[in-house]
Design an enzyme around this catalytic site. Sequence first.
Site, mmCIF file in Angstrom:
data_model
loop_
_atom_site.group_PDB
_atom_site.id
_atom_site.type_symbol
_atom_site.label_atom_id
_atom_site.label_comp_id
_atom_site.label_asym_id
_atom_site.label_seq_id
_atom_site.Cartn_x
_atom_site.Cartn_y
_atom_site.Cartn_z
ATOM 1 C CE LYS A 72 -7.821 -23.106 109.915
ATOM 2 N NZ LYS A 72 -7.135 -24.353 109.540
ATOM 3 N N PRO A 110 -1.806 -22.280 104.005
ATOM 4 C CG PRO A 110 -1.231 -23.035 101.903
ATOM 5 C CD PRO A 110 -0.778 -23.069 103.317
ATOM 6 C CB THR A 146 -3.861 -33.039 103.241
ATOM 7 O OG1 THR A 146 -3.205 -31.854 103.709
ATOM 8 C CG2 THR A 146 -5.117 -33.264 104.076
ATOM 9 N N GLY A 176 -16.644 -34.074 98.541
ATOM 10 C CA GLY A 176 -15.835 -32.889 98.243
ATOM 11 C C GLY A 176 -14.664 -33.217 97.349
ATOM 12 N N GLY A 181 -9.567 -33.359 98.254
ATOM 13 C CA GLY A 181 -10.477 -34.430 97.876
ATOM 14 C C GLY A 181 -10.133 -35.056 96.537
ATOM 15 C CG ASP A 199 -17.102 -30.325 94.800
ATOM 16 O OD1 ASP A 199 -16.135 -30.543 95.567
ATOM 17 O OD2 ASP A 199 -17.435 -29.187 94.428
#
Length: 383
Positions: A72, A110, A146, A176, A181, A199
Amino acid sequence: MLDHEQVAIHTGRRSELPVIVAVHSTALGPAAGGLRVWHYPDWRDGLTDALRLSAAMTSKFAMAGLPNGGGKTVVALPQGTELDAGRRHDMLRDVADVIDSLGGAYATGPDVGTGPDDMAVIGEVTPHVFCRPARLGGSGDSSPHTAQGTLAALRAVSRRLYGSRSLDGRSLAVIGLGRVGTHLARLLAAEGAVLTVTDIDADKRGTADELGAVWRSSEEILAADVDIVVPSALGSVLTRQNVARLRCRAVVGPANDQLATPDVADLLHRRGIIWVPDYVAGAGGVINAISTELHRLGADEAHARVRAIGDTVEALLDTAQSHGRTPAQAAEELAMRRLRAASARVGSPRPSSRLRTAGPRDPENISLLPADSSRRHDPRNTP
């Protein structure tokens, strides 16, 4: 002792911002993980994030069966710092320098606060990057993949709870409406799901209206009477306190690091709430990007790997039930078996490690060294 192979912390020579790269493990293969650019009260909070999230990436790759380890990158922005175009470009070049100095042990993509165009800038300096824009030969925005992987996980949980993978008529609370999302909410709406959303950005109410979703505040949504809660924003959303307020039957979402503390998984289990570990449900984006850009697979094969998240979740829930484990325990045990097997094949366990710092509060040049390094560790300088 830290359970990481390498941690590099530098003050960027151009941006003067703390750049933190944590490599948790390369037992399965070169490490990979996203670049998070976020505001922190102190740069050490960014270090904590990098250490925790890189370890989760190792589990994510192990569960996905990919030959990569976890890493990370975090750029810890001081509170109130806003990056203009020039300083942002400088920051990305600083990140690229640190990554390139690791010699291929880690590649970045990202994460929160970054996107494909940022990866293009990093790619000008180092080849160890993924999710560059499609026009530059990269896989582009990972968010749709994702979301697709999370959808597969949700279908698997629906089958466990209701005997059908269909989400038509099922009520879900999406927490979110960022890139992932929003993609996921659109997919769920297309499936016929009944949505409640929130959100921190009130402007996202327009998206809720477009999808025919009910809008709730961030404080209210966890207690919504729904079938499944879907965390899709920042982490630590599930705490000891708010688990008692949940009225759902499952929590399944792509947000990283959803548990405020590990014991929350046990609390969920005791309440009869299925929790699919985030590093399983949210792996679709990195699976697609790594498969296409680093492993050079075709799009169809990469997409099949993303869809296979549903099979992974079904097998995980079966294992947990048959062995009297929580899904979190079952996932951790499987990931550790794969890591131990990989370490045995290469003949060397993951090294223990220690920190060397440039000064007690100065992140200008901090590196994590293997335990057999001849350089001495000064405990006064450990952040």
